[in-house]
Write a protein that holds these residues in place. Structure first.
Motif, PDB file in Angstrom:
ATOM      1  N   UNK A  13      -6.433  -9.351   1.533  1.00  0.00           N
ATOM      2  CA  UNK A  13      -7.216  -8.507   2.427  1.00  0.00           C
ATOM      3  C   UNK A  13      -6.314  -7.552   3.163  1.00  0.00           C
ATOM      4  N   UNK A  14      -6.902  -6.744   4.050  1.00  0.00           N
ATOM      5  CA  UNK A  14      -6.091  -5.807   4.826  1.00  0.00           C
ATOM      6  C   UNK A  14      -5.395  -6.574   5.946  1.00  0.00           C
ATOM      7  N   UNK A  15      -4.253  -6.085   6.354  1.00  0.00           N
ATOM      8  CA  UNK A  15      -3.412  -6.817   7.307  1.00  0.00           C
ATOM      9  C   UNK A  15      -4.114  -7.100   8.622  1.00  0.00           C
ATOM     10  N   UNK A  16      -4.980  -6.199   9.037  1.00  0.00           N
ATOM     11  CA  UNK A  16      -5.651  -6.379  10.326  1.00  0.00           C
ATOM     12  C   UNK A  16      -6.568  -7.602  10.336  1.00  0.00           C
ATOM     13  N   UNK A 235       2.897 -10.233   3.796  1.00  0.00           N
ATOM     14  CA  UNK A 235       2.265  -9.179   4.580  1.00  0.00           C
ATOM     15  C   UNK A 235       3.095  -7.907   4.507  1.00  0.00           C
ATOM     16  N   UNK A 236       2.411  -6.772   4.316  1.00  0.00           N
ATOM     17  CA  UNK A 236       3.060  -5.472   4.504  1.00  0.00           C
ATOM     18  C   UNK A 236       2.181  -4.656   5.445  1.00  0.00           C
ATOM     19  N   UNK A 237       2.454  -3.372   5.571  1.00  0.00           N
ATOM     20  CA  UNK A 237       1.719  -2.552   6.534  1.00  0.00           C
ATOM     21  C   UNK A 237       0.238  -2.432   6.201  1.00  0.00           C
ATOM     22  N   UNK A 238      -0.104  -2.549   4.931  1.00  0.00           N
ATOM     23  CA  UNK A 238      -1.492  -2.297   4.531  1.00  0.00           C
ATOM     24  C   UNK A 238      -2.277  -3.563   4.230  1.00  0.00           C
TER      25      UNK A 238
END
Length: 589
Positions: A13-16, A235-238
């Protein structure tokens, strides 16, 4: 009664949304996380939060406490933990500094009040301080150093040596006084004492949250575990990816959750190179068998679940070692007294069936051997008619113990063969089962009741030996295969020793029964030898003697009942050790 099939599951999923996924998975509580991080963050799925525990202990140790706050709206467990740990660390630092100052002041007092001059004024010469015993002063006098005795007491001469470098010919180590004067040290000590009082007051103030903090400790623990789990995701930025092991029956729940929450979800069966955790699934009345197994080791994922066998065999072994119906009645009364209390906790409910089985089997075996606190009822009495085994009948009881040992170890080999997928891997264990059974039959063939066993037993041993030699290493080259097979046969002495190890069932049962009889005889002798007052001492001997014997029986039953399972049985039945399934879940679930 099996090991649950595990699947490797992956969430993307997205990091947020990473923290939201972790919180939800912690609520679901069925995924054991696999680290995808490039470093080892030390995540332990069920480890308690050390910070929360330490903060609670720090507040509980405060000698003074404030009136407790009961309004939960005013309470924030995380803030209280952070403030408490900050106060604890400050207090530790201040107490360490106080101890240092006290020691430094104690060392400085004999030298008096002084301030070290700058090195430039001393032509780069330094002062070195020594507390020299009187008898060692002659060594100072014989040295070439520049020195001066500035003070004496009944033990030491206080010597200052002037030198650029530390002298190497001094009889004692130097005293470290530092650069601060005695008055400066004493002033700082007063300041530290005042600050410690202020910090202790902050600690006392924080105790007003103690009850609420103790109640919310699980929340802090869950938060700490969740933060640790976050470090195991890639985890990366996106985007992020989280991977773990989950039981097969939970896949539908996880997939449904992922679809609703817009996470990508994938699952795959374990591969031969994978090492999934082991989750044993048993009925509630056999669940304690899992604890008996994991007390020593966790079976490998691709082995088999020995919980039911361990449960039953432990019950039988304990009963044979205790070998007294009277002691079993005492244990049953104790279990009845604790039954309701045990039902209030998960572990208590889990162990109640095991304890009930143990006391029931002990009562049945005690009736069979006719021992009631060491007293054997007459055959005319109805209990005497149930007396079918004689504990002192050495030949019969030893035979019974050996039969149990043979059956137990053969069962271990059969189960080890059953779990193998390829027929070649099954044959060595089947061969050992044949050798052990054949050896027992050969040993019995000398008796009149087993006169015809001689030839079949030799044939069984021969067939078993061929299977061991031929299939211990079936995938090796012929010569290496033959050598490995011969080496496999060296376990023959181990098999004999393991079978004979079950004789401890007879020996310990006989010891328990003999001690009970001797205590009864001692009490009877005292009663008959000292009329009147002898009754009191006879009762005392009976109570203390049988209490000690009962405790020894319980200890022996637990230790040796477990030992025969985890040493002899597991040695033949469980060839691989695994890791226990520990899902990422909330505390108390």
């Amino acid at each position: 009664m099996s090991i649950v099939t595990m699947h490797k599951v992956t969430f993307i999923g997205i990091s947020a949304d990473r923290e939201r996924l972790l919180t939800d998975l912690q609520d679901i509580g069925c995924v054991q996380i696999i680290s995808l991080a490039s470093h080892d963050a030390g995540f332990t799925e069920t480890a308690p939060s050390p910070g929360a525990r330490e903060a609670l202990l720090f507040l509980q140790g405060c000698p003074q406490r404030r009136r407790q706050v009961i309004d939960k709206k005013r309470f924030n467990a995380v803030n209280v933990q952070r403030q408490t740990l900050a106060v604890r660390n400050r207090l530790r630092d201040l107490e360490d500094e106080r101890d240092f100052l006290l020691k430094r002041i104690q060392d400085s007092r004999p030298w008096g009040e002084f301030v070290l001059p700058p090195l430039s004024e001393m032509d780069e010469q330094r002062l070195w301080f020594y507390a020299v015993p009187h008898k060692e002063l002659s060594r100072i006098k014989a040295s070439a150093s520049v020195w001066e005795v500035i003070r004496r007491d009944n033990r030491f001469c206080y010597v200052i040596v002037v030198s650029k470098d530390e002298p190497l010919d001094m009889p004692v180590p130097r005293i470290h006084l530092g650069s601060r004067s005695l008055s400066t040290l004493e002033t700082r000590l007063d300041e530290v004492e005042y600050i410690i009082e202020d910090v202790q007051a902050e600690r006392t103030y924080l105790t007003r949250w103690l009850n609420l903090f103790r109640h919310d400790l699980n929340q802090l623990q869950d938060q700490a575990v969740c933060e640790s789990a976050a470090t195991q995701a890639y985890t990366n930025d996106a985007a992020f990816a989280l991977q773990g092991w989950a039981p097969e029956e939970s896949l539908a729940t996880l997939e449904d959750y992922a679809q609703k929450q817009a996470f990508h979800f994938a699952d795959e069966a374990s591969k031969p190179e994978d090492n999934p955790p082991t989750l044993m699934r048993n009925p509630s009345w056999l669940a304690a068998g899992e604890d008996l197994v994991t007390f020593y080791m966790t079976p490998g994922y691709r082995t088999w679940d020995p919980s039911s066998v361990t449960f039953v065999s432990f019950v039988i072994f304990f009963a044979m070692i205790l070998a007294d119906a009277g002691y079993a009645v005492v244990l049953m009364l104790g279990l009845m007294a604790l039954w309701k209390k045990m039902g209030r906790s998960y572990s208590g409910r889990r162990f109640r069936p095991l304890l009930l089985s143990v006391v029931t089997a002990s009562l049945a075996f005690g009736v069979m051997v006719g021992s009631y606190f060491g007293v054997t009822p007459d055959d005319a009495f109805w209990l005497g008619k149930l007396h079918v085994l004689e504990i002192s009948d050495t030949d019969r009881m030893m035979l019974l113990s050996v039969v149990i040992g043979v059956f137990h170890i053969v069962l271990a080999n059969v189960m080890d063969a059953y779990r193998c997928e390829h027929w070649q891997d099954k044959l060595p264990s089947i061969g050992w089962a044949g050798v052990i059974c054949g050896g027992f039959m050969l040993a019995m063939s000398g008796s009149a009741s087993a006169a015809g066993w001689h030839t079949p037993s030799i044939a069984l041993i021969a067939i078993g030996a061929v299977l061991i030699v031929g299939f211990t290493a079936p995938r090796e080259k012929p010569l290496a295969r033959f050598v490995h097979g011969l080496l496999g046969l060296t376990r023959l002495s181990s098999a004999l020793g393991d079978v004979l190890s079950y004789l401890r069932l007879f020996a310990l049962g006989l010891a328990s029964g003999s001690l009970a009889v001797e205590f009864n005889n001692m009490a009877l002798g005292v009663y008959e030898g000292y009329p009147g007052i002898g009754l009191f001492f006879a009762l005392l001997i009976l109570i203390l003697g049988h209490t000690v014997n009962l405790l020894l029986g319980i200890i022996s039953g637990v230790i040796h009942g477990l030992r025969l399972n985890v040493i002899e049985f597991f040695n033949w039945g469980l060839k691989e050790e695994g890791t226990l399934y520990k899902p990422f879940k909330k505390t108390g679930d």
